[in-house]
Each structure stands twice: as C-alpha cells, then as structure tokens.
Scaffold this active site. Structure first.
Site, PDB file in Angstrom:
ATOM      1  N   GLU A 127      40.113 -85.389 156.509  1.00 46.94           N
ATOM      2  CA  GLU A 127      41.247 -85.995 155.517  1.00 46.94           C
ATOM      3  C   GLU A 127      42.704 -85.248 156.016  1.00 46.94           C
ATOM      4  O   GLU A 127      43.647 -86.017 156.043  1.00 46.94           O
ATOM      5  CB  GLU A 127      41.044 -85.805 154.049  1.00 46.94           C
ATOM      6  CG  GLU A 127      39.680 -86.149 153.598  1.00 46.94           C
ATOM      7  CD  GLU A 127      39.484 -86.050 152.114  1.00 46.94           C
ATOM      8  OE1 GLU A 127      40.321 -86.560 150.939  1.00 46.94           O
ATOM      9  OE2 GLU A 127      38.885 -84.969 151.801  1.00 46.94           O
ATOM     10  N   GLU A 147      30.737 -86.199 152.260  1.00 49.18           N
ATOM     11  CA  GLU A 147      30.972 -85.541 150.754  1.00 49.18           C
ATOM     12  C   GLU A 147      29.897 -86.245 149.890  1.00 49.18           C
ATOM     13  O   GLU A 147      29.144 -85.654 148.933  1.00 49.18           O
ATOM     14  CB  GLU A 147      32.270 -85.993 150.175  1.00 49.18           C
ATOM     15  CG  GLU A 147      33.407 -85.024 150.385  1.00 49.18           C
ATOM     16  CD  GLU A 147      34.027 -85.392 151.707  1.00 49.18           C
ATOM     17  OE1 GLU A 147      35.125 -84.529 152.181  1.00 49.18           O
ATOM     18  OE2 GLU A 147      33.469 -86.053 152.560  1.00 49.18           O
TER      19      GLU A 147
END
Length: 278
Positions: A127, A147
């Site tokens: 990210e 995740e």
C-alpha cells in the site's frame, strides 16, 4: 556523500535510518531486517513526522524509501504487535497517522518519494508503494495484499489505488486470494517504473532516479506533482489544470526559479535553483 547543510533538524528515528546519498536527496531505510522490515505503530508516527519535516526542509527535494537488506522492502504491519494487543490497551496506540501506513500510503505531501522495492512489499508495504510517486523494483521483488488471509483487510488506502492502476479483475484477485505479483508482473501491470539490473543495485538505481528529479526546478516539480496527483485522486483532468492555474500560476511565473530557468537556457548553462517558496 556527507550530510548536507540542513536548515531544520530532522525528527527522531524509530527503527529506521536517515541518510543523504546525493545532493538534495533523502534516503529512509527501515531497519528491522530480522522482522522482514515490518513496521510498528511507533514507526508509523515517527515516519509521518519525517515526511512533514522533509516537505519543510528547503535543502531536500526528493526522498527514497527502502528496507534493510535485499530480502524485504516492507512486509507490512508487525502482526506480533497486533496479536499482543490487550483489551485494556489505549486504542489510540493502534491507529495510523493522517498519512497512513508509514505516513505514506495516504500521504499527499509536497515533494516526491521514490520506493526502492528491494524484496517483499506485502500488506501495508505494498500500500505504501502504491502511493509513492515512482517505484524501482528489484528482480526478486514481490507484491501482495495478504490481509484477507489473516482475517484483516487492506485498510491503509491501497485497495482503491490498486483498482485505479490495474482495474477491477486483477485488483479483486490480489485482494481476495492473496495472489502475489512478481517484479515482472508488477512492471507489466504498471505498478513499477522499472526493474533494477540486480537485487543489490535497486537502491542505487532509485537514488539515480531521485537525482534526476532533484535537478529540475523545485517550484516546477512541486506544481507538476500537485497537478498529477489531483487528477489521480479526483479522476478529473480539468480539475488538475484548474488547481495549478488557480493556486500556483501567479507564484510560479513571478518566482525566481522560473526566471533562472529561462536565463540559464538563454545562457546555455545549468540552472542554479533556489529553494522553493511555494
């Protein structure tokens, strides 16, 4: 290169190191190699302070961010820290700063950051790279959002940015299956500018790219970046144009760097840029 003459003092470092490998270039290196350069919440806040300082420091123009060693850029959040969280812990300890993961994943900022992805860029590490201005990947770099496999989701701004870049099908596969992309796949999907010649040269090649950016007018770099990011964030081409015209055109045209750039062109010499006052 020795440390440049800084006008302001850098903030305290927490498990990362600040160095100055070239004129006007800041290098930030995560120093948790044994933990795959995963980040703690203390690191997020300390790094956010570094980026705020970087934007204010007149003798710095471009930053490079990387991880210690050649195996991992950043493997995301330190999950052992999360696992050890107690029910009576202060919840404010487990939140990101305004700029997001490492103070980068949701950062707007004024000056560009180049990611030297020298290994695993997973979770928040990916990210972070998605919101850097340029990315140099090592040949063995790996990108992914694991995740969902851990019962979490990519909460630091990476999902919409990934969607913008690669489109819904590939973005969904990455987010919902934990698929990892190789450096070659990342380049093909336009998630990186280039792949370094070797794993060991990744950081040096990112610094070379940063040096090229540091050679242009600091004013022009700031304004150009604002226009690019405005179009990226809003999807509006016209808004990107209007923002520059409304906010910066007068300052840019009246600034000493524009005059210096035109004068240097006429005199066939290299410009001597002043620190940006925009």
């Amino acid at each position: 290169m020795s440390q440049p003459t800084l006008v302001t003092r850098p903030p305290q470092c927490v498990n990362f190191r600040l160095t100055f490998p070239a004129s006007y270039v800041l290098l930030v290196t995560f120093e948790r190699e044994k933990a795959m350069n995963s980040l703690t919440f203390a690191m997020h806040w300390a790094l956010a302070a570094v980026w705020d300082w970087f934007d204010r420091e007149p003798n710095l123009r471009v930053a490079v961010v990387t991880g210690q060693g050649i195996k991992s850029f950043c493997a995301g959040q330190d999950l052992l820290e999360l696992r050890g969280r107690g029910t009576d812990d202060d919840p404010r300890r487990y939140i990101y700063p305004k700029g997001g993961f490492a103070g980068i994943s949701r950062r707007s900022g004024k000056k560009p950051i180049v990611a030297a992805v020298n290994g695993y860029a997973l979770g928040g590490g990916f990210e972070m790279a998605l919101n850097c201005d340029m990315v140099v990947a090592s040949p063995t770099a790996s990108f992914g959002l694991p995740e969902a496999i851990r019962g979490l989701y990519a909460a630091a701004g990476g999902l919409p940015r990934l969607m913008h870049i690669v489109g819904p099908f590939i973005a969904t596969e990455i987010a919902l299956t934990g698929r990892r992309l190789s450096a070659q796949e990342a380049l093909a999907y336009k998630l990186a500018n280039r792949i370094s010649k070797t794993n060991e040269s990744c950081v040096d090649e990112a610094i070379e790219l940063a040096q090229k950016c540091a050679e242009v007018s600091p004013d022009a770099a700031l304004v150009s970046r604002v226009a690019l990011r405005e179009a990226w964030e809003t999807g509006s081409v016209e808004r990107g144009v209007e923002l520059v015209e409304d906010r910066y055109r007068k300052q840019l045209h009246e600034g000493e760097n524009m005059r210096e750039g035109l004068r240097a062109f006429a005199e066939k010499r290299k410009p001597n840029w002043a620190a940006s006052k925009l």
